[in-house]
Design an enzyme around this catalytic site. Structure first.
Site, PDB file in Angstrom:
ATOM      1  CE  LYS A  11      -4.156  -2.051   2.080  1.00 29.99           C
ATOM      2  NZ  LYS A  11      -5.079  -2.049   3.258  1.00 29.99           N
ATOM      3  CE1 TYR A  51      -9.555  -2.683   0.287  1.00 32.83           C
ATOM      4  CE2 TYR A  51      -8.546  -0.840  -0.860  1.00 32.83           C
ATOM      5  CZ  TYR A  51      -8.435  -1.972  -0.067  1.00 32.83           C
ATOM      6  OH  TYR A  51      -7.195  -2.386   0.373  1.00 32.83           O
ATOM      7  CG  ASN A 114      -3.819  -2.155   6.799  1.00 33.30           C
ATOM      8  OD1 ASN A 114      -3.639  -1.777   5.643  1.00 33.30           O
ATOM      9  ND2 ASN A 114      -4.875  -2.856   7.159  1.00 33.30           N
ATOM     10  CG  HIS A 117      -5.491  -6.072  -0.549  1.00 31.07           C
ATOM     11  ND1 HIS A 117      -6.731  -6.030   0.031  1.00 31.07           N
ATOM     12  CD2 HIS A 117      -5.565  -6.988  -1.556  1.00 31.07           C
ATOM     13  CE1 HIS A 117      -7.539  -6.878  -0.617  1.00 31.07           C
ATOM     14  NE2 HIS A 117      -6.856  -7.459  -1.585  1.00 31.07           N
ATOM     15  CD  GLU A 128      -9.076  -8.761  -3.954  1.00 38.23           C
ATOM     16  OE1 GLU A 128      -9.969  -8.421  -3.156  1.00 38.23           O
ATOM     17  OE2 GLU A 128      -7.963  -9.206  -3.578  1.00 38.23           O
TER      18      GLU A 128
END
Ligand code: CDP
Ligand code: MG
Length: 143
Positions: A11, A51, A114, A117, A128
């Site tokens: 990320k 998302y 965080n 993913h 995805e």
């Protein structure tokens, strides 16, 4: 155990913090192969669609902003039981609750920022991967 593929993102927080290498090294040390990898800047439309499952959640707008704030690295990982294995290597969604040695514990900042993913199931992994990688692109990289 079956060889699986899963989709992974380093990320924007981890990229900005110079932690791409830490994430890749932790994935590889955990037994996963990087089958495909590229740096992209996610568009707002891509982040919203990626998302979409969270669109009713209070954090959705901030999450879309975060995922588009800078470059990220999208990856296809391969290995034994790769989907569940990658979730183990990443650790809990909230870095404060993630186990020692996990990517989110090592590199994550908070429950939003965080670091990574990972797909949560076989069906989402397939969707995805297809969202960011073409079939011919992956076939050329298969080993
Ligand atoms: O990524 P993971 O599958 O572990 O968690 P999720 O529940 O599917 O949430 C997707 C992403 O939304 C998380 O990885 C966080 O970046 C973000 N999130 C957030 O900003 N605030 C929350 N309370 C929960 C998740
Ligand atoms: Mg999830």
């Amino acid at each position: 155990m079956a060889i699986e593929r899963t989709f992974s993102i380093v990320k924007p927080d981890a990229v900005a913090n110079n932690k791409i290498g830490t994430v890749v090294a932790t994935l590889e040390a955990g037994g996963l192969k990087i089958l495909a990898q590229k740096m992209i800047r996610m568009t707002e439309a891509q982040a919203k669609e990626f998302y979409a499952v969270h669109k009713e959640r209070p954090f959705y707008g901030d999450l879309v902003k975060f995922m588009t704030e800078g470059p990220c690295v999208v990856q296809v990982l391969e290995g034994d039981n790769a989907i569940a294995r990658n979730r183990e290597i990443m650790g809990a969604t909230n870095p404060a609750e993630a186990a020692e040695g996990t990517i989110r514990k090592l590199v994550g900042t908070n429950i939003e920022r965080n670091a990574c993913h990972g797909s949560d199931a076989a069906d989402t992994a397939k969707v995805e991967i297809g969202f960011f990688f073409g079939g011919a692109e992956l076939a050329a990289l298969s080993r």
